[in-house]
Design an enzyme around this catalytic site. Structure first.
Site, PDB file in Angstrom:
ATOM      1  CB  CYS A   1       0.489   4.329   2.800  1.00 18.07           C
ATOM      2  SG  CYS A   1       0.126   5.861   3.649  1.00 18.07           S
TER       3      CYS A   1
ATOM      4  CB  CYS B   1      -2.954   5.372   4.048  1.00 19.51           C
ATOM      5  SG  CYS B   1      -1.908   6.348   2.973  1.00 19.51           S
TER       6      CYS B   1
END
Lengths: 285, 109
Positions: free
Chosen positions: B32, B35
């Site tokens: 991700c 993230c």
């Protein structure tokens, strides 16, 4: 992570190109990220830019681009998904790569997209704007992609490849590149349905049960692009210096408001670049 | 990897919730990209609140039970707990001061 650049310009239209040209003129290192086609390309005739008249939009864009290229600025094609202000620098998620910049100029144009009912309240509760970010959370679950951007087919194929039971909704005919086992519905999503979490999506008169919906538009709303960015009626709030409420973050062109015209965009690009350059000089000293 | 951030499994996480400090937990994953952009922010918070707040990161691939318990459907998602109770949920990227404000309001009480 690549080397930190001075200024990242997001958007390859008149405002973005003007900003990039003026930033280079001030000796700054610049990268310009562009999602693709500019609406100006489609204008048959441009008559409201001083000095250039009876010229097609495509021809005008070509001149702008050549000017930028003559200074070594080559627009890099791809989607900027998020920009994270870190206080002393920015992290830019450019198609899955993180680029670090000291200042950022948003020249992202206007998002014609209108939020549909249920979208805002269920964001992060089944609504997502990024297949590569959230796709893994839907493995072995049902998801629906509403494809409004050219890369939606690719993203749908990606979701399918990691084990999401996915279907694609888009206007027109079934795209040829869509993997043959993925269901396709021609149409548009008019509502996201769910109480605490997404349970379904409405397409025309039909309700499709789903655990998640990926809404893939070409333009991302400015506030979704940069956390903490202030907007008013969909336009980015800026000062006369084209500075947003976030230090080091500037905006120029249609994304800051009306009139949506080339001369305003180019002027704002210039102001944004000058002030971004000043900002960098000040923070270095 | 910062020493001020913990990477708990389910039982360690439950122990954190029962502890006397507020808990900030960032649900994330390797794949991700946003993230990874939030990572440095969480580390800043870990350092700033060291000893006052338990700052944790939970990898949703390694701890699927924790992700399922809090019905994490989008990452990054940051949850803040006080006295074991969920007091704030932030889905997606936020600037550091958004989390700091919540933490300060808990600590000041």
């Amino acid at each position: 992570m690549s080397e930190r650049i001075d200024i990242a310009v997001i958007g390859g239209g008149p405002a973005g190109l003007s900003a990039a040209v003026n930033a280079v003129a001030r000796g700054k290192s610049v990268r310009l990220f562009s999602a693709g086609e500019n609406p100006l390309e489609k204008a048959e005739n441009v008559d409201n830019y001083l000095g250039f008249y009876k010229i097609s939009g495509a021809e005008m864009m070509q001149k702008f681009r050549l000017h930028a290229e003559s200074l070594g600025i080559t627009p890099e094609k791809g989607r900027v998904v998020n920009i994270m202000p870190m206080g002393d620098r920015f992290l830019i998620n450019f198609g899955g790569n993180i680029v670090e910049a000291s200042a950022v100029i948003l020249a992202i144009g206007v998002a014609k997209a209108k939020e549909i009912p249920g979208e805002g309240v269920l964001l992060g509760r089944g609504v997502s704007y990024c297949a590569t970010c959230d796709g893994m959370l839907y493995r072995n679950k049902n998801a629906l992609v509403w494809g409004l951007a050219p890369d939606a087919v690719e993203e749908t194929n990606f979701l399918s490849s990691i084990g999401v039971k996915v279907m694609l909704v888009a206007k027109g005919e079934r795209p040829e590149e869509l993997n043959s086992q993925i269901p396709f519905i021609s149409g548009a999503v008019s509502e996201v349905v769910g109480e605490d979490f997404v349970t379904a999506a409405r397409v025309g008169d039909d309700i499709h049960r789903t655990d998640g919906i990926f809404i893939l538009r070409s333009a991302i709303a400015p506030a979704a692009l940069v956390p903490g960015l202030e907007t008013e009626k969909g336009y980015i709030k800026v000062s006369r210096d084209m500075e947003t409420g976030i230090a080091g973050l500037y905006a120029a062109g249609d994304c800051t408001g009306t009139p949506l015209q080339i001369s305003k965009a180019i002027g704002e690009g210039l102001i944004a670049a000058q002030n971004a350059a000043k900002f960098i000089d000040k923070s270095k000293s | 990897m910062s020493a001020s951030i913990v990477h708990p499994n389910v039982s360690e996480f439950d122990a954190l919730l029962k502890g006397d400090k507020p808990v900030l937990v960032d649900f994330w994953a390797e794949w991700c990209m946003p993230c990874r952009m939030l990572g440095p922010v969480i580390e800043q918070l870990g350092e700033k609140y060291a000893g006052r707040v338990a700052v944790a990161k939970v990898n949703v691939d390694e701890q699927p039970d924790l992700a399922a318990r809090y019905r994490i459907q989008s990452i990054p998602t940051v949850l803040i707990f006080n006295k074991g109770e969920l007091v704030d949920t932030q889905v997606g990227l936020r600037q550091a001061d958004v989390y700091a404000k919540v933490l300060d309001s808990i600590i000041d009480k």
